[in-house]
Design a protein around this motif. Structure first.
Motif, PDB file in Angstrom:
ATOM      1  N   MET A  23       0.855  -1.179   0.000  1.00 36.67           N
ATOM      2  CA  MET A  23       0.000   0.000   0.000  1.00 36.67           C
ATOM      3  C   MET A  23       0.896   1.235   0.000  1.00 36.67           C
ATOM      4  O   MET A  23       1.724   1.409   0.897  1.00 36.67           O
ATOM      5  CB  MET A  23      -0.889  -0.001   1.249  1.00 36.67           C
ATOM      6  CG  MET A  23      -1.760   1.236   1.430  1.00 36.67           C
ATOM      7  SD  MET A  23      -2.580   1.251   3.066  1.00 36.67           S
ATOM      8  CE  MET A  23      -3.657  -0.190   2.934  1.00 36.67           C
ATOM      9  N   THR A  25       1.132   5.303   0.296  1.00 36.90           N
ATOM     10  CA  THR A  25       0.268   6.282   0.939  1.00 36.90           C
ATOM     11  C   THR A  25       1.071   7.433   1.509  1.00 36.90           C
ATOM     12  O   THR A  25       2.316   7.390   1.557  1.00 36.90           O
ATOM     13  CB  THR A  25      -0.554   5.603   2.047  1.00 36.90           C
ATOM     14  OG1 THR A  25      -1.569   6.484   2.500  1.00 36.90           O
ATOM     15  CG2 THR A  25       0.341   5.203   3.223  1.00 36.90           C
ATOM     16  N   SER A  27       0.349   9.629   5.145  1.00 34.64           N
ATOM     17  CA  SER A  27      -0.522   9.460   6.301  1.00 34.64           C
ATOM     18  C   SER A  27      -1.645  10.491   6.373  1.00 34.64           C
ATOM     19  O   SER A  27      -1.424  11.686   6.166  1.00 34.64           O
ATOM     20  CB  SER A  27       0.305   9.521   7.585  1.00 34.64           C
ATOM     21  OG  SER A  27      -0.489   9.183   8.702  1.00 34.64           O
ATOM     22  N   PHE A  32      -7.215   5.927   8.340  1.00 30.55           N
ATOM     23  CA  PHE A  32      -6.554   5.098   9.354  1.00 30.55           C
ATOM     24  C   PHE A  32      -7.033   3.639   9.348  1.00 30.55           C
ATOM     25  O   PHE A  32      -6.214   2.722   9.532  1.00 30.55           O
ATOM     26  CB  PHE A  32      -6.770   5.697  10.749  1.00 30.55           C
ATOM     27  CG  PHE A  32      -5.817   6.821  11.098  1.00 30.55           C
ATOM     28  CD1 PHE A  32      -4.802   7.221  10.244  1.00 30.55           C
ATOM     29  CD2 PHE A  32      -5.946   7.477  12.322  1.00 30.55           C
ATOM     30  CE1 PHE A  32      -3.942   8.251  10.568  1.00 30.55           C
ATOM     31  CE2 PHE A  32      -5.077   8.508  12.669  1.00 30.55           C
ATOM     32  CZ  PHE A  32      -4.077   8.904  11.793  1.00 30.55           C
ATOM     33  N   TYR A  35      -4.976   1.537   7.078  1.00 27.77           N
ATOM     34  CA  TYR A  35      -3.666   1.216   7.633  1.00 27.77           C
ATOM     35  C   TYR A  35      -3.790   0.096   8.674  1.00 27.77           C
ATOM     36  O   TYR A  35      -2.967  -0.836   8.702  1.00 27.77           O
ATOM     37  CB  TYR A  35      -3.040   2.443   8.303  1.00 27.77           C
ATOM     38  CG  TYR A  35      -2.861   3.660   7.424  1.00 27.77           C
ATOM     39  CD1 TYR A  35      -2.765   3.563   6.040  1.00 27.77           C
ATOM     40  CD2 TYR A  35      -2.764   4.919   7.995  1.00 27.77           C
ATOM     41  CE1 TYR A  35      -2.597   4.687   5.250  1.00 27.77           C
ATOM     42  CE2 TYR A  35      -2.586   6.053   7.219  1.00 27.77           C
ATOM     43  CZ  TYR A  35      -2.507   5.935   5.845  1.00 27.77           C
ATOM     44  OH  TYR A  35      -2.341   7.059   5.070  1.00 27.77           O
ATOM     45  N   ASP A  36      -4.801   0.196   9.525  1.00 26.16           N
ATOM     46  CA  ASP A  36      -5.002  -0.814  10.565  1.00 26.16           C
ATOM     47  C   ASP A  36      -5.252  -2.177   9.935  1.00 26.16           C
ATOM     48  O   ASP A  36      -4.719  -3.201  10.388  1.00 26.16           O
ATOM     49  CB  ASP A  36      -6.179  -0.399  11.445  1.00 26.16           C
ATOM     50  CG  ASP A  36      -6.243  -1.167  12.759  1.00 26.16           C
ATOM     51  OD1 ASP A  36      -5.182  -1.349  13.392  1.00 26.16           O
ATOM     52  OD2 ASP A  36      -7.348  -1.595  13.143  1.00 26.16           O
ATOM     53  N   ALA A  38      -4.128  -3.115   7.030  1.00 30.04           N
ATOM     54  CA  ALA A  38      -2.851  -3.572   6.477  1.00 30.04           C
ATOM     55  C   ALA A  38      -1.968  -4.174   7.560  1.00 30.04           C
ATOM     56  O   ALA A  38      -1.297  -5.199   7.353  1.00 30.04           O
ATOM     57  CB  ALA A  38      -2.138  -2.406   5.790  1.00 30.04           C
ATOM     58  N   VAL A  39      -1.964  -3.560   8.744  1.00 29.61           N
ATOM     59  CA  VAL A  39      -1.180  -4.092   9.855  1.00 29.61           C
ATOM     60  C   VAL A  39      -1.713  -5.462  10.275  1.00 29.61           C
ATOM     61  O   VAL A  39      -0.949  -6.415  10.481  1.00 29.61           O
ATOM     62  CB  VAL A  39      -1.196  -3.110  11.047  1.00 29.61           C
ATOM     63  CG1 VAL A  39      -0.592  -3.763  12.291  1.00 29.61           C
ATOM     64  CG2 VAL A  39      -0.446  -1.831  10.693  1.00 29.61           C
ATOM     65  N   ILE A  45       3.262  -1.339   4.079  1.00 32.57           N
ATOM     66  CA  ILE A  45       2.858   0.058   3.914  1.00 32.57           C
ATOM     67  C   ILE A  45       4.107   0.873   3.597  1.00 32.57           C
ATOM     68  O   ILE A  45       5.086   0.841   4.359  1.00 32.57           O
ATOM     69  CB  ILE A  45       2.193   0.614   5.190  1.00 32.57           C
ATOM     70  CG1 ILE A  45       0.923  -0.173   5.533  1.00 32.57           C
ATOM     71  CG2 ILE A  45       1.868   2.097   5.020  1.00 32.57           C
ATOM     72  CD1 ILE A  45       0.300   0.228   6.865  1.00 32.57           C
ATOM     73  N   ASP A  47       5.118   4.694   3.003  1.00 26.97           N
ATOM     74  CA  ASP A  47       4.643   6.074   3.089  1.00 26.97           C
ATOM     75  C   ASP A  47       5.643   7.003   2.415  1.00 26.97           C
ATOM     76  O   ASP A  47       6.858   6.856   2.569  1.00 26.97           O
ATOM     77  CB  ASP A  47       4.420   6.483   4.543  1.00 26.97           C
ATOM     78  CG  ASP A  47       5.656   6.330   5.403  1.00 26.97           C
ATOM     79  OD1 ASP A  47       6.287   5.245   5.350  1.00 26.97           O
ATOM     80  OD2 ASP A  47       6.012   7.288   6.116  1.00 26.97           O
ATOM     81  N   THR A  74      -5.558  10.331   1.660  1.00 22.63           N
ATOM     82  CA  THR A  74      -6.491  10.964   2.578  1.00 22.63           C
ATOM     83  C   THR A  74      -7.329  12.002   1.840  1.00 22.63           C
ATOM     84  O   THR A  74      -7.060  12.348   0.689  1.00 22.63           O
ATOM     85  CB  THR A  74      -5.745  11.584   3.771  1.00 22.63           C
ATOM     86  OG1 THR A  74      -6.678  11.862   4.814  1.00 22.63           O
ATOM     87  CG2 THR A  74      -5.020  12.854   3.366  1.00 22.63           C
TER      88      THR A  74
END
Length: 549
Positions: A23, A25, A27, A32, A35-36, A38-39, A45, A47, A74
């Motif tokens: 991903m 991105t 931030s 969010f 991202y969560d 993906a974790v 990720i 960035d 975003t």
């Protein structure tokens, strides 16, 4: 998949089902939950420092891996910053999915932070741009985005989510499975007609474009041109399908080939400005050439010029079918062998003539000397990325890939600033290959801050900056037209290399030709993002025609 905690988990699971492992991105709180997710599901990720680089990295991932690329942006300015990347993907036919944040549904219309209706911005440059309908349909929406991006003809899709939908628990029962579009079958009569044109031709030429690579048709293309001994000029990511030194590769005889051909078969690329808008022949008394356009989907067929033949279907099926059709039509390579030999000899002579400039001792440095030195250091699997004007035009002429899929440039949209995003993606997609980013000094100003991304994520890339201190594509034409130029000067010998070192990489300024080779070797040996910033002669302009022929 375990029961999702929220809608972001579902979105990530669907993305992984379509082959996404990274991903890209910058931030932002609106996204969010993505991202969560993906974790939770071990998706990488990456960035970046500007959203354009996130989309460019996703696009390059799609072009290098032939799987979808994913960018997450975003709301508001995060999304508008990605517009140029989406437009580039649109013109390149790259299957990129951009997932965006959106102000909360519960506050919509009351002036929430970054409240903006994004899809209308993207409608002209995507296959589909839409807003998710709710937390419990995010899986279906994301699946539609990927399925649409991959369907012929590939291209970008934009999907944004209301913030409160994305944060909500999801009860959606979604089985993550990839739906692959069925290949388009070619029309046998169309193939027979093209084969007859080849059988009648005395001076045929084949153009192999980016879609030959993107549709995994490179083997079928090579088999076809080698079976029938057809001279080839590659375009975009079609470069490398015939490796450097192949006797049918006549790139360096392009002017003669396109000027005197009586049949040009263009496969997997538009008949745009790069190919003279599809007008070939007519040089030195030759009649205009007949043109055949072969593409992966009917939407890609040229409509602005007459065609003698066409086919719109899966390119591997077309080329294999055309192989058989040529045998039936009695195509005989001996009928145009003298033409093929003439083009091969012309190309070889042009390559021999290059030797003096590729070894030029001129001071200030001639750009061609850079490519003479670089060519001796490039491995067979090197990924070469071009981001610039005149300096990268030289690369297009003098860097000949040895394998397909190893060349990246912005494509027909011509957007500067792609380079750092492309380099990030290339290093991730090809971890064992050399990755070389060729930057004009103008292009360097668009995205050089993303060297920080390379450094933070430990992604070594060799950057070569052709630094002539001007906007070369504008300065020389303005002087020709008006006798003067404005807004075309940059700082001479600007220390872009020091920007790289300040961000944690390595670099040096080169001002004499004998320093180029050693500096490039240090760059390749460094193991870090490293810039060789080479001061070149601003008086030298790349010789070009307005039509690309």
């Amino acid at each position: 998949m375990e029961s999702p905690k929220h809608a972001g988990d579902v979105a990530v699971a669907v993305s992984q089902a379509y082959g996404v492992d990274t991903m890209f991105t910058l931030s932002g709180g609106h996204v969010f939950p993505l991202y969560d997710g993906a974790v939770h599901q071990n998706m990488r990720i990456v960035d970046v420092r500007h959203e354009q680089s996130a989309v460019f990295a996703a696009e390059a991932t799609a072009r290098l891996t032939r799987r979808p690329g994913l960018a997450v942006l975003t709301a508001g300015p995060g999304i508008t910053n990605g517009v140029s990347g989406v437009a580039t993907a649109h013109f390149n036919g790259s299957p990129v999915v951009v997932l965006g944040g959106r102000a909360p549904r519960s506050r919509w219309g009351s002036g929430a932070l970054q409240e903006m209706d994004h899809p209308p911005l993207f409608e002209p440059i995507t296959k589909l741009a839409f807003t998710g309908s709710g937390a419990d349909s995010i899986g279906q929406d994301v699946e539609m985005a990927f399925r649409t991006a991959l369907a012929p003809h590939r291209g970008p899709v934009f999907l944004d989510f209301y913030m409160d939908d994305l944060f909500s628990p999801s009860t959606e029962e979604y089985a993550a499975e990839t739906l692959t579009p069925s290949p388009l079958e070619p029309d046998p009569e169309a193939l027979a007609g093209i084969a007859r044109l080849i059988a009648e031709a005395e001076r045929p030429v084949v153009v192999l474009g980016s879609d030959v690579w993107m549709e995994r048709a490179e083997e079928a293309a090579r088999d076809f041109v080698e079976e029938w001994r057809l001279p080839v000029i590659p375009n975009g990511q079609g470069r490398g399908i015939l490796p450097a030194g192949h006797d049918l590769l006549v790139t360096r005889a392009r002017g003669l080939a396109f000027g005197q051909a009586d049949l040009v078969v263009v496969v997997g690329t538009p008949l745009d400005f790069r190919l003279g808008y599809g007008w070939f022949g007519g040089k030195d008394g030759a009649p205009l050439a007949k043109v055949v356009h072969i593409v992966g989907a009917p939407s890609q067929l040229a409509t602005h010029t007459g065609l003698a033949g066409s086919a719109a279907a899966d390119l591997s099926l077309v080329l294999w079918g055309l192989n058989a059709a040529c045998a039936t039509a009695g195509v005989d390579p001996k009928a145009y062998a003298a033409w093929t030999d003439t083009l091969s000899e012309k190309a070889a002579a042009a390559i021999a003539e290059d030797a003096s400039l590729l070894q030029s001792t001129a001071d200030p440095i001639h750009p061609m000397r850079i490519y003479g030195e670089l060519g001796r250091l490039l491995a067979d699997d090197a990924v070469v990325i071009g981001d610039g004007g005149d300096f990268v035009s030289y690369a297009g002429k003098y860097v000949e890939p040895r394998r397909p899929g190893n060349w990246l440039d912005p494509g027909p949209y011509g957007c500067l600033g792609t380079g750092l995003g492309y380099a990030v993606a290339a290093r991730l997609a090809r971890p064992s290959s050399q990755v070389v980013l060729l930057l004009g000094d103008g292009a360097a100003g668009f995205s050089l801050m993303d060297v920080d991304t390379l450094v933070r994520h430990r992604l070594p890339v060799v950057m070569v900056c052709g630094n002539n201190g001007i906007w070369g594509l504008e300065k020389h034409p303005m002087q020709m037209l008006y006798g003067y130029d404005v807004a075309a000067e940059l700082q001479p010998q600007c220390r872009y290399d020091q920007v790289v070192t300040a961000l944690g990489g390595g670099g040096e300024l080169v001002t004499s030709p004998e320093e180029i080779g050693p500096a490039l070797r240090r760059a390749f040996d460094s193991g870090v993002p490293y810039m060789v910033n080479i001061a070149t002669d601003p008086r030298i302009a790349y010789p070009r025609s307005t039509t690309g022929v």
